[in-house]
Design a protein around this motif. Structure first.
Motif, PDB file in Angstrom:
ATOM      1  N   LYS A 581       0.829  -1.212   0.000  1.00 50.65           N
ATOM      2  CA  LYS A 581       0.000   0.000   0.000  1.00 50.65           C
ATOM      3  C   LYS A 581       0.861   1.258   0.000  1.00 50.65           C
ATOM      4  O   LYS A 581       0.577   2.218  -0.722  1.00 50.65           O
ATOM      5  N   ARG A 582       1.911   1.251   0.818  1.00 47.71           N
ATOM      6  CA  ARG A 582       2.789   2.425   0.866  1.00 47.71           C
ATOM      7  C   ARG A 582       3.548   2.589  -0.453  1.00 47.71           C
ATOM      8  O   ARG A 582       3.712   3.723  -0.944  1.00 47.71           O
ATOM      9  N   LEU A 583       4.013   1.494  -1.026  1.00 48.02           N
ATOM     10  CA  LEU A 583       4.722   1.578  -2.302  1.00 48.02           C
ATOM     11  C   LEU A 583       3.822   2.142  -3.392  1.00 48.02           C
ATOM     12  O   LEU A 583       4.252   2.966  -4.205  1.00 48.02           O
ATOM     13  N   ASP A 584       2.575   1.693  -3.425  1.00 52.95           N
ATOM     14  CA  ASP A 584       1.637   2.229  -4.413  1.00 52.95           C
ATOM     15  C   ASP A 584       1.367   3.714  -4.176  1.00 52.95           C
ATOM     16  O   ASP A 584       1.286   4.506  -5.116  1.00 52.95           O
ATOM     17  N   ALA A 585       1.245   4.085  -2.888  1.00 56.27           N
ATOM     18  CA  ALA A 585       0.922   5.484  -2.548  1.00 56.27           C
ATOM     19  C   ALA A 585       2.067   6.427  -2.862  1.00 56.27           C
ATOM     20  O   ALA A 585       1.835   7.631  -3.077  1.00 56.27           O
ATOM     21  N   THR A 586       3.291   5.922  -2.912  1.00 54.89           N
ATOM     22  CA  THR A 586       4.450   6.791  -3.153  1.00 54.89           C
ATOM     23  C   THR A 586       5.099   6.549  -4.511  1.00 54.89           C
ATOM     24  O   THR A 586       6.216   6.982  -4.758  1.00 54.89           O
ATOM     25  N   SER A 587       4.391   5.865  -5.398  1.00 55.71           N
ATOM     26  CA  SER A 587       4.871   5.666  -6.769  1.00 55.71           C
ATOM     27  C   SER A 587       4.283   6.748  -7.666  1.00 55.71           C
ATOM     28  O   SER A 587       3.068   6.786  -7.875  1.00 55.71           O
ATOM     29  N   PRO A 588       5.106   7.639  -8.214  1.00 57.24           N
ATOM     30  CA  PRO A 588       4.583   8.728  -9.043  1.00 57.24           C
ATOM     31  C   PRO A 588       3.710   8.269 -10.199  1.00 57.24           C
ATOM     32  O   PRO A 588       2.738   8.954 -10.559  1.00 57.24           O
ATOM     33  N   ALA A 589       4.014   7.106 -10.784  1.00 59.40           N
ATOM     34  CA  ALA A 589       3.233   6.639 -11.929  1.00 59.40           C
ATOM     35  C   ALA A 589       1.778   6.389 -11.574  1.00 59.40           C
ATOM     36  O   ALA A 589       0.901   6.431 -12.449  1.00 59.40           O
ATOM     37  N   ASN A 590       1.502   6.142 -10.290  1.00 56.51           N
ATOM     38  CA  ASN A 590       0.117   5.900  -9.870  1.00 56.51           C
ATOM     39  C   ASN A 590      -0.657   7.179  -9.600  1.00 56.51           C
ATOM     40  O   ASN A 590      -1.846   7.128  -9.313  1.00 56.51           O
ATOM     41  N   HIS A 591       0.019   8.312  -9.700  1.00 56.68           N
ATOM     42  CA  HIS A 591      -0.627   9.578  -9.334  1.00 56.68           C
ATOM     43  C   HIS A 591      -0.357  10.662 -10.380  1.00 56.68           C
ATOM     44  O   HIS A 591      -0.241  11.845 -10.057  1.00 56.68           O
ATOM     45  N   ALA A 592      -0.287  10.231 -11.626  1.00 52.97           N
ATOM     46  CA  ALA A 592       0.036  11.158 -12.709  1.00 52.97           C
ATOM     47  C   ALA A 592      -0.991  12.271 -12.851  1.00 52.97           C
ATOM     48  O   ALA A 592      -0.668  13.369 -13.315  1.00 52.97           O
ATOM     49  N   ALA A 593      -2.215  12.017 -12.456  1.00 58.28           N
ATOM     50  CA  ALA A 593      -3.266  13.030 -12.587  1.00 58.28           C
ATOM     51  C   ALA A 593      -2.983  14.282 -11.756  1.00 58.28           C
ATOM     52  O   ALA A 593      -3.536  15.356 -12.030  1.00 58.28           O
ATOM     53  N   ARG A 594      -2.116  14.168 -10.750  1.00 59.40           N
ATOM     54  CA  ARG A 594      -1.830  15.307  -9.882  1.00 59.40           C
ATOM     55  C   ARG A 594      -0.807  16.255 -10.494  1.00 59.40           C
ATOM     56  O   ARG A 594      -0.630  17.377 -10.016  1.00 59.40           O
ATOM     57  N   VAL A 595      -0.101  15.820 -11.518  1.00 63.14           N
ATOM     58  CA  VAL A 595       0.976  16.618 -12.111  1.00 63.14           C
ATOM     59  C   VAL A 595       0.418  17.857 -12.804  1.00 63.14           C
ATOM     60  O   VAL A 595      -0.591  17.789 -13.512  1.00 63.14           O
ATOM     61  N   LYS A 596       1.076  18.996 -12.608  1.00 64.48           N
ATOM     62  CA  LYS A 596       0.695  20.249 -13.269  1.00 64.48           C
ATOM     63  C   LYS A 596       1.790  20.764 -14.203  1.00 64.48           C
ATOM     64  O   LYS A 596       1.495  21.487 -15.155  1.00 64.48           O
ATOM     65  N   ALA A 597       3.033  20.429 -13.917  1.00 62.20           N
ATOM     66  CA  ALA A 597       4.169  20.968 -14.663  1.00 62.20           C
ATOM     67  C   ALA A 597       4.568  20.053 -15.812  1.00 62.20           C
ATOM     68  O   ALA A 597       4.305  18.844 -15.783  1.00 62.20           O
ATOM     69  N   PRO A 598       5.220  20.594 -16.842  1.00 58.78           N
ATOM     70  CA  PRO A 598       5.757  19.749 -17.918  1.00 58.78           C
ATOM     71  C   PRO A 598       6.809  18.780 -17.380  1.00 58.78           C
ATOM     72  O   PRO A 598       7.575  19.113 -16.478  1.00 58.78           O
ATOM     73  N   ILE A 599       6.834  17.582 -17.963  1.00 56.33           N
ATOM     74  CA  ILE A 599       7.751  16.531 -17.524  1.00 56.33           C
ATOM     75  C   ILE A 599       8.615  16.092 -18.705  1.00 56.33           C
ATOM     76  O   ILE A 599       8.111  15.881 -19.811  1.00 56.33           O
ATOM     77  N   LEU A 600       9.919  15.927 -18.454  1.00 53.19           N
ATOM     78  CA  LEU A 600      10.830  15.355 -19.438  1.00 53.19           C
ATOM     79  C   LEU A 600      11.386  14.051 -18.876  1.00 53.19           C
ATOM     80  O   LEU A 600      11.920  14.025 -17.763  1.00 53.19           O
ATOM     81  N   LEU A 601      11.255  12.977 -19.650  1.00 56.50           N
ATOM     82  CA  LEU A 601      11.780  11.664 -19.269  1.00 56.50           C
ATOM     83  C   LEU A 601      12.875  11.266 -20.256  1.00 56.50           C
ATOM     84  O   LEU A 601      12.667  11.296 -21.471  1.00 56.50           O
ATOM     85  N   LEU A 602      14.029  10.912 -19.741  1.00 55.76           N
ATOM     86  CA  LEU A 602      15.117  10.382 -20.560  1.00 55.76           C
ATOM     87  C   LEU A 602      15.572   9.074 -19.929  1.00 55.76           C
ATOM     88  O   LEU A 602      15.750   9.001 -18.710  1.00 55.76           O
ATOM     89  N   HIS A 603      15.772   8.040 -20.749  1.00 58.59           N
ATOM     90  CA  HIS A 603      16.142   6.736 -20.183  1.00 58.59           C
ATOM     91  C   HIS A 603      16.958   5.948 -21.191  1.00 58.59           C
ATOM     92  O   HIS A 603      16.623   5.891 -22.379  1.00 58.59           O
ATOM     93  N   ASN A 604      18.052   5.346 -20.697  1.00 54.89           N
ATOM     94  CA  ASN A 604      18.855   4.472 -21.541  1.00 54.89           C
ATOM     95  C   ASN A 604      18.116   3.167 -21.800  1.00 54.89           C
ATOM     96  O   ASN A 604      17.697   2.488 -20.865  1.00 54.89           O
ATOM     97  N   LYS A 605      17.992   2.813 -23.059  1.00 60.82           N
ATOM     98  CA  LYS A 605      17.227   1.631 -23.458  1.00 60.82           C
ATOM     99  C   LYS A 605      17.795   0.355 -22.849  1.00 60.82           C
ATOM    100  O   LYS A 605      17.046  -0.538 -22.445  1.00 60.82           O
ATOM    101  N   ASP A 606      19.122   0.254 -22.782  1.00 59.23           N
ATOM    102  CA  ASP A 606      19.765  -0.958 -22.283  1.00 59.23           C
ATOM    103  C   ASP A 606      20.174  -0.842 -20.816  1.00 59.23           C
ATOM    104  O   ASP A 606      21.069  -1.558 -20.350  1.00 59.23           O
ATOM    105  N   ASN A 607      19.533   0.023 -20.085  1.00 58.14           N
ATOM    106  CA  ASN A 607      19.831   0.210 -18.668  1.00 58.14           C
ATOM    107  C   ASN A 607      19.426  -1.048 -17.895  1.00 58.14           C
ATOM    108  O   ASN A 607      18.258  -1.447 -17.906  1.00 58.14           O
ATOM    109  N   THR A 608      20.376  -1.674 -17.218  1.00 56.17           N
ATOM    110  CA  THR A 608      20.073  -2.879 -16.454  1.00 56.17           C
ATOM    111  C   THR A 608      19.991  -2.610 -14.958  1.00 56.17           C
ATOM    112  O   THR A 608      19.688  -3.518 -14.186  1.00 56.17           O
ATOM    113  N   THR A 609      20.271  -1.386 -14.535  1.00 51.06           N
ATOM    114  CA  THR A 609      20.151  -1.008 -13.122  1.00 51.06           C
ATOM    115  C   THR A 609      18.743  -0.538 -12.815  1.00 51.06           C
ATOM    116  O   THR A 609      18.105  -0.988 -11.851  1.00 51.06           O
TER     117      THR A 609
END
Length: 664
Positions: A581-609
């Protein structure tokens, strides 16, 4: 270090202090890999090798010491794999660790795989280690050299995961990890062939040798069957051909032996211990008796961040910690005197020994500061000559870089939060567009020194705050434990409180603040935009985490349910069963509706970490919620961003994103 050597370095430092500045250095001046890093002397002091940038990738170059000015270094031929690390095995041969990320035939996930090759100092005679066994063509442990032997310089010792066929003949597998065991191999540097020295088991975690070809101990890791998610670490000491009765330690989370190497006399291990709320210390653990009463190093305020080890024997010779700056403490008088002389020669800068020959006559030192990009110097203690080898960032001068100062503040619950503020060069600290830059880890910390990312932002006109929120490592056990299971909660409050102080002090323009981070810092950026949506004008996550449950499940899948890695993440983040329950409550992906600001996501495709699906999940959630989001996948690189093209791309995307949303 004697007076003549100190004077030579002082004169050199003064001659290199001046420099002209460009009005606005190109992105590449910050984003390209350092021109040089990790220079290491050969044991006889006749050569040194270093990682240098070649066509945007790290390559190994070998130099002859005191060579003619027109002499060119040896470039070790590169391959599709990335050079991850290297070390001298003996005076004639270098071993180089190569890393690749790909899917194996029997595996459906991208994983990191490593190999090690041996090469002569003149660049010839390259041989792949353990080439005689195709099982080891790729292996997660095929690069870790446990020890060398001064008396047998043609061989090194490497632990290797091998299939546990013998175990299968007599037992049924209860866990997939039982299919493998960690054996210790003796590997010839000239032929590449390796042969079993000692056989481990599926619980063997590490091997310890004395640096003279003798086995000292091994460490096994096993679940404690009486309590779920609790691990035991068993230390087996090897004495006169026999294994002594094991000593057991609680290894849950980051507890346990934490072996750092043998003491200088070879009779004890140096272990990393935290007892009570105080800082982590270095203790002497006697191999035969188990006595652990002698403290080798301790500080009343700060944790030991790492041990310092002799390059040739592997013995522990000191400790590194940090107050506001990195500090280096040596146990022996020779190194302690050299360190004191270096600090005298480079006042106000971070300086330390990075390599010495076996005779301790030739020394390579590293020097850096917020406005002094990392540079390396060569010191000959016999001739008292000193010279600069190369600067890591030759395209930057002092005038291009911002001043960095401590900026501690008090969190809402009264906890003191160490932090650092970098101001843009030439601007007053008033009403500035501001970047909040939380570090990764989270068991890491920031300190005063050169930071290519923070200085890029400062050069572009932004104030940069780097908070060491609770849970950051280095400030004692109580500070670390204050951050346990506080992702998105008190850890995030600490960051928020720092933002509020910047606004109250008039430094930050409250309408022009962006939070940017990598790794855990990427999680903090997304949590900031999600849980304090009115505080930030934008947020950018680089290789960040958005779904804590998926993150923990991936760690279980990658390392196994009884692994120390999973136990560590349980202690920091939580258990995906008990704490769902706590993990779900503190996972940003579960609360995207609350976001107001623009978001930039960058991620390495082969990232294994931190796998790319963490950003994919966040992107999908923000799109479904109709939010302003941009997602950029970075190819052909890993979590560390080991290629110049990746770093430059990231800086260019961040620069455009920041300029659009908070100006300059």
């Amino acid at each position: 270090m004697n007076r003549q050597a100190t004077a030579a370095l002082c004169a050199l430092a003064l001659s290199l202090a001046a420099g002209s500045a460009q009005a606005n250095p190109p992105v590449e001046a910050f984003g390209n890999l350092p021109q040089i890093s990790e220079p290491k002397l050969a044991p006889d002091g006749k050569h040194f090798a270093a990682l240098q940038t070649l066509n945007g990738k790290p390559a190994v170059l070998i130099y002859q010491v005191n060579a003619p000015k027109d002499a060119k270094p040896v470039v070790v031929p590169s391959s599709e794999a990335l050079v991850d690390a290297f070390e001298w095995a003996n005076a004639d041969r270098l071993v180089i660790r190569l890393k690749m990320s790909f899917k194996r035939i029997d595996d459906n996930r991208v994983r990191p795989w490593v190999r090690t090759l041996s090469v002569k100092a003149d660049g010839t005679g390259s041989v792949l280690l353990l080439k005689n066994n195709p099982t080891f063509q790729y292996n997660t442990y095929a690069s870790y050299i446990v020890a060398r032997d001064e008396h047998d310089p043609q061989n090194v010792y490497i632990p290797i995961f091998v299939r546990n066929i013998t175990f299968r003949m007599f037992h049924e597998y209860k866990d997939p990890n039982e299919r493998w065991r960690l054996d210790l191999y003796k590997v010839n540097l000239e032929t590449g062939e390796g042969h079993t020295l000692q056989t481990g088991n599926f619980q063997t975690w590490d091997w310890i040798m004395d640096g003279e070809g003798h086995l000292a101990a091994r460490i096994d890791l096993t679940p404690y069957t009486d309590v779920r998610d609790t691990l035991l670490q068993k230390l087996y000491v090897y004495d006169n051909g026999k294994w002594l009765k094991p000593r057991a330690f609680d290894a849950t989370g980051d507890n346990g032996v934490n072996d750092l190497g043998l003491t200088d006399d070879g009779k004890a291990m140096v272990v990393w211990r935290h007892k009570g709320p105080g800082p982590t210390t270095l203790m002497r653990h006697d191999l035969k008796t188990g006595d652990e009463s002698q403290v080798l190093w301790a500080n009343p305020k700060y944790d030991a961040l790492a041990s310092l080890r002799d390059e040739w024997t592997g013995r522990v010779i000191g400790a590194r910690y940090a107050d506001d700056r990195p500090q280096y403490v040596y146990f022996d008088e020779t190194r302690a005197a050299i360190q004191a002389g270096l600090q005298q020669a480079f006042p106000g800068l971070n300086v330390h020994i990075v390599s010495m020959d076996r005779a301790k006559d030739k020394v390579i030192v590293a020097v850096d500061g917020p406005r002094h990009p990392l540079s390396y110097y060569f010191l000959d203690r016999t001739t008292h000559a000193a010279s600069e080898i190369l600067s890591g960032y030759p395209g930057l001068s002092e005038a291009d870089l911002g001043e960095m100062k401590p900026y501690a503040y008090t969190a809402r619950d009264g906890l003191n939060i160490p932090a650092y503020l970098t101001l843009p060069p030439g601007k007053t600290a008033k009403n500035l567009p501001t970047i909040i830059l939380p570090h990764g880890g989270p068991d890491d910390r920031d300190a005063i020194g050169f930071d290519w990312l923070a200085q890029f932002f400062a050069n572009r006109g932004y104030a940069v705050l780097q908070p060491n929120y609770r849970g950051s490592y280095g400030y004692g056990r109580a500070f670390t434990e204050a951050g346990l299971h506080q992702w998105g909660l008190k850890m995030q409050d600490d960051i928020t409180d720092g933002v509020q102080k910047l606004i109250a002090d008039g430094i930050a323009d409250s309408k022009r603040i962006c939070i940017v981070g990598r790794d855990y810092g990427g999680y903090a950026a997304l949590a900031g935009a999600t849980f304090t949506p009115d505080l930030y004008a934008c947020a950018a996550s680089v290789n960040g985490i958005s779904d804590l449950t998926k993150f923990i499940v991936a760690k279980r899948s990658d390392y196994g349910k009884d692994s120390r890695t999973l136990s560590f993440w349980f202690s920091r983040v939580g258990n995906d069963y008990d704490d769902s329950k706590r993990l779900d409550a503190t996972s940003p992906a579960n609360h995207a509706a609350r976001v107001k600001a623009p978001i930039l996501l960058l991620h390495n495709k082969d990232n294994t970490t931190i796998r790319v699906n963490q950003s994919e999940v966040m992107f999908s959630a923000l799109q479904r919620a109709g939010k302003d989001v941009q997602f950029i996948t970075l190819d052909e690189d890993d979590h560390k961003m080991a290629l110049s093209q990746t770093r430059v791309r990231v800086l260019k995307e961040l620069e455009a994103f920041l300029k659009k949303n908070i100006g300059t």
